[in-house]
Design a protein around this motif. Sequence first.
Motif, PDB file in Angstrom:
ATOM      1  N   MET A 188       0.819  -1.217   0.000  1.00  0.00           N
ATOM      2  CA  MET A 188       0.000   0.000   0.000  1.00  0.00           C
ATOM      3  C   MET A 188       0.854   1.270   0.000  1.00  0.00           C
ATOM      4  SD  MET A 188      -3.186  -0.586  -0.288  1.00  0.00           S
ATOM      5  CE  MET A 188      -4.260   0.604   0.499  1.00  0.00           C
ATOM      6  N   THR A 189       2.059   1.207   0.575  1.00  0.00           N
ATOM      7  CA  THR A 189       2.947   2.377   0.542  1.00  0.00           C
ATOM      8  C   THR A 189       3.513   2.567  -0.861  1.00  0.00           C
ATOM      9  OG1 THR A 189       3.520   2.021   2.852  1.00  0.00           O
ATOM     10  CG2 THR A 189       4.999   3.420   1.592  1.00  0.00           C
TER      11      THR A 189
ATOM     12  N   PHE B 129       2.073   1.558  -3.632  1.00  0.00           N
ATOM     13  CA  PHE B 129       1.007   1.660  -4.640  1.00  0.00           C
ATOM     14  C   PHE B 129       0.964   2.999  -5.384  1.00  0.00           C
ATOM     15  CE2 PHE B 129      -3.270   2.603  -6.084  1.00  0.00           C
ATOM     16  CZ  PHE B 129      -3.582   1.473  -6.818  1.00  0.00           C
ATOM     17  N   PRO B 130       0.986   4.150  -4.691  1.00  0.00           N
ATOM     18  CA  PRO B 130       0.839   5.408  -5.440  1.00  0.00           C
ATOM     19  C   PRO B 130       1.959   5.656  -6.445  1.00  0.00           C
ATOM     20  CG  PRO B 130       1.387   5.853  -3.144  1.00  0.00           C
ATOM     21  CD  PRO B 130       1.055   4.396  -3.241  1.00  0.00           C
ATOM     22  N   TYR B 131       3.154   5.139  -6.185  1.00  0.00           N
ATOM     23  CA  TYR B 131       4.282   5.408  -7.088  1.00  0.00           C
ATOM     24  C   TYR B 131       4.064   4.747  -8.447  1.00  0.00           C
ATOM     25  CZ  TYR B 131       6.459   7.267  -2.926  1.00  0.00           C
ATOM     26  OH  TYR B 131       6.713   8.024  -1.814  1.00  0.00           O
TER      27      TYR B 131
ATOM     28  N   ILE C 274       0.595   6.059 -10.234  1.00  0.00           N
ATOM     29  CA  ILE C 274       0.674   7.272 -11.063  1.00  0.00           C
ATOM     30  C   ILE C 274       1.148   6.910 -12.471  1.00  0.00           C
ATOM     31  CG2 ILE C 274       1.987   9.420 -11.403  1.00  0.00           C
ATOM     32  CD1 ILE C 274       1.787   9.909  -8.380  1.00  0.00           C
ATOM     33  N   ILE C 275       2.148   6.043 -12.557  1.00  0.00           N
ATOM     34  CA  ILE C 275       2.663   5.615 -13.871  1.00  0.00           C
ATOM     35  C   ILE C 275       1.553   4.896 -14.647  1.00  0.00           C
ATOM     36  CG2 ILE C 275       4.435   4.251 -15.056  1.00  0.00           C
ATOM     37  CD1 ILE C 275       5.547   6.606 -13.374  1.00  0.00           C
TER      38      ILE C 275
ATOM     39  N   ILE D  22      -1.699   5.282 -14.337  1.00  0.00           N
ATOM     40  CA  ILE D  22      -2.699   6.277 -14.764  1.00  0.00           C
ATOM     41  C   ILE D  22      -2.229   7.008 -16.024  1.00  0.00           C
ATOM     42  CG2 ILE D  22      -3.622   8.557 -14.139  1.00  0.00           C
ATOM     43  CD1 ILE D  22      -3.954   7.466 -11.312  1.00  0.00           C
ATOM     44  N   ILE D  23      -0.952   7.367 -16.044  1.00  0.00           N
ATOM     45  CA  ILE D  23      -0.388   8.075 -17.206  1.00  0.00           C
ATOM     46  C   ILE D  23      -0.529   7.222 -18.470  1.00  0.00           C
ATOM     47  CG2 ILE D  23       1.815   8.788 -18.235  1.00  0.00           C
ATOM     48  CD1 ILE D  23       2.613   9.797 -15.402  1.00  0.00           C
TER      49      ILE D  23
ATOM     50  N   ASN E  70      -4.301   6.745 -19.442  1.00  0.00           N
ATOM     51  CA  ASN E  70      -4.816   8.011 -19.970  1.00  0.00           C
ATOM     52  C   ASN E  70      -4.332   8.238 -21.405  1.00  0.00           C
ATOM     53  OD1 ASN E  70      -5.953  10.826 -19.739  1.00  0.00           O
ATOM     54  ND2 ASN E  70      -3.799  11.323 -20.007  1.00  0.00           N
ATOM     55  N   ALA E  71      -3.051   7.978 -21.658  1.00  0.00           N
ATOM     56  CA  ALA E  71      -2.503   8.172 -23.008  1.00  0.00           C
ATOM     57  C   ALA E  71      -3.223   7.260 -24.005  1.00  0.00           C
ATOM     58  CB  ALA E  71      -1.006   7.885 -23.008  1.00  0.00           C
TER      59      ALA E  71
ATOM     60  N   VAL F 272      -6.328   6.022 -23.718  1.00  0.00           N
ATOM     61  CA  VAL F 272      -7.714   6.499 -23.883  1.00  0.00           C
ATOM     62  C   VAL F 272      -7.754   7.732 -24.790  1.00  0.00           C
ATOM     63  CG1 VAL F 272      -9.673   7.567 -22.665  1.00  0.00           C
ATOM     64  CG2 VAL F 272      -8.551   5.560 -21.697  1.00  0.00           C
ATOM     65  N   VAL F 273      -6.877   8.706 -24.521  1.00  0.00           N
ATOM     66  CA  VAL F 273      -6.907   9.968 -25.285  1.00  0.00           C
ATOM     67  C   VAL F 273      -6.551   9.730 -26.749  1.00  0.00           C
ATOM     68  CG1 VAL F 273      -5.837  12.254 -25.536  1.00  0.00           C
ATOM     69  CG2 VAL F 273      -6.442  11.412 -23.275  1.00  0.00           C
TER      70      VAL F 273
END
Lengths: 32, 510
Positions: A4-5, A7-9, A12-13, A15-16, A19-20, A22-23
Amino acid sequence: MDFMTAFPYWGIILIIVVNAWVVSRMQFEIRD
Amino acid sequence: MQAVIDYILQNGFVLFLTTIYTAFCLYIGWYFKKKAQSGVGEYYVAKREIPGWVVSLAFFSTFASTNTYIGQAGMSFKYGLSWAWVGLFWAIFCVIAWLVLGPHMRNQTARLNSFTIPDYFHFRYKSNLARSIRILSAATILFATLWYMTGIAKGCAHVLTSVLDVPYAWGAFLIIFVTCAYTIWGGMYSVLWTDAIQGIMMFAVAILMLLLPFIFVGGIGPMMERLSDSVHVDAKGAPLGNGLLTFGSLVSFLYILGIGLAVGMKQISEPRCLIRFYSIKDTKSMRFAMIWTPVFLGISLVCVMGLGALVHGMATPEEAAYLVKNTDEVIGFMLAKFDSPIISGICVAGLFAAGMSSLASVILIVGTAFVQDIWHLWKPLPAKTMINRTKWTMFVYCLIVFVFTLYPPAGIVELTAFSGAVFSASFFPAIFGGLYLRWGTDMGALVSMITGIVVNIVWRFGFRLQYESLKDVHEVFPSFVIAFVVYLVVSKLTHHRKPDEEHLNMVFGS
C-alpha cells in the motif's frame, strides 16, 4: 516497503499510460 | 568592499542563475507587449492560438507551486513514503480535468466569446440572475486569491532569505513585482510562455532533487536500510522504526484523502487552471496536452511527494527531531546538507519557477475578474480602456499582496486551504452543468454556489473544529457533494428558467 505504501508510485505511472491510451483513441474536435 | 566580494564569491552561481532566469522572464513579457495590446481577446486569452505543449507545461507549472515543492515534499518527512497517495489523487484529478472539461470548455468558451470563468457563467446561463453569478464568482476570486498569493510570496521570500541572505522585505518585493511586470506587459501571452519555461525547469528540478538523498547515502540499498529501521522519532517523540515504509502508521488515510481531494480538485474548479483550456489552439494541440500534462505532473509528483521521507537518510537524530516539527525546512536542509553550490543554484531557480508561475497566473485572473466581470458590467468599457484598467488593477492588487506578505495575518495556510475548498464546491457544479447539462439553470448555479460557500463554513467551524472524531474529514467532502446535488435538484425544479433552445444549440454546437 509494503504494497500500500508503494502503490501510489506505480499507480501514477499506470494512470499516465491508461490516460494516453484512452486519449489517443478519443474522438473530439476543437472548432468567429 | 571585501564583504561584497566575499558575498559574490559565496553565492556567485546562485546569483548568476537567478539573474539570468529573471531577465529571461522579463524579456518574454517585453517581447509579447505589442501583440498582447492589440485586443481584449489577445490580452486575456492569447487569442486562443497557443500550442499544446506550451499550455500543457503551463497547466502543470500553474497547479504545482512552491507549496508542492517545499510544503508537500517536506510533509513526507513527518508522514513517510505513503504521503505519495496525495500525489496519486492529484494525478487522477489532472486526468479528469483534461478528459472531462478540456475539449468541452475550449469549444463552449470560443462559441460564447468568453474570456473569464465568471463571464462564462453569465453567457452560458444567459439571464439577469446569471449576471449576479458573474459578480459573486468574481468577488470570490478577488477574496480567495489574496491569501493564495500571500502564501506563495512568503515562501519565495523565505527561500531568497535563507539561500542568498536577501532581507525578507526585499525578497518579497522582487518576487511579487518582477512577476507583476512581465504579466502586465504581455498579458496571457507572457503568462503562458513563461509558465512553459518554468514548467520545464520544475520538471528537471523534481528529478534532480529525488537523486540527491540517494547520492548522499550511496544508493537505493543503503537508503532503504536506513529507512527500514530508523532511530529517528516521530512528531510525538516515539521511535519511527519502519514507520516511514509502513502504510497508515504515521498518518490516517482519511487525512491523506482530505488533502488529496481538497488540493487535487483545484484542477477542476480553480480559474487559474481552467483558464488554460481557453487558450489552446486546435485539436492536435488539445490531444497533446491531454496526454502530456498528466505525464509532467505525475512524474514530478512521484519525485517530490516522498522526498521528505528520504531526507531521514541524510539527517542525524538531533536534526530529525527538529525537522519533524518544522517540515517546511526539510528541502532547504537537504540542499544545505548536500552542500553543492551548483546543485543549490539550480534547485533554487526551480523553486522560484514554481512560485512565479503560479503567481503570474492568478495576477492576471484577478485583473480580468475585477475589470471584465465587475467594472465592465457596471459601466461598459472600450477594449483599450479595459486593457489599461486591467493593468492598473493587477499593479494595485500586487501592492496589497506585498503589504500582506510583510505583515501576514495569522492562519494564512488555513485560509488558503479553505479558499480551495470553496472553489471546488462553488464553481465545479455550475461549470460541469454548464458544459454537459442542457437543462442546467441559472438558479441551480447560483443556489449551488451559495450552498458550497455556506457548507464549507458550517462544516469547518461548526463540526470539524468542534469534534475530535471529525478533525480529519475535510470540508471539501460535504460541501462538494451537497453543492452538486443542490445544482441538480434546483435546476430540475426551475427547468423553466433554462435559456432558449436557439442559445443552447449555439452553446452545445448542435
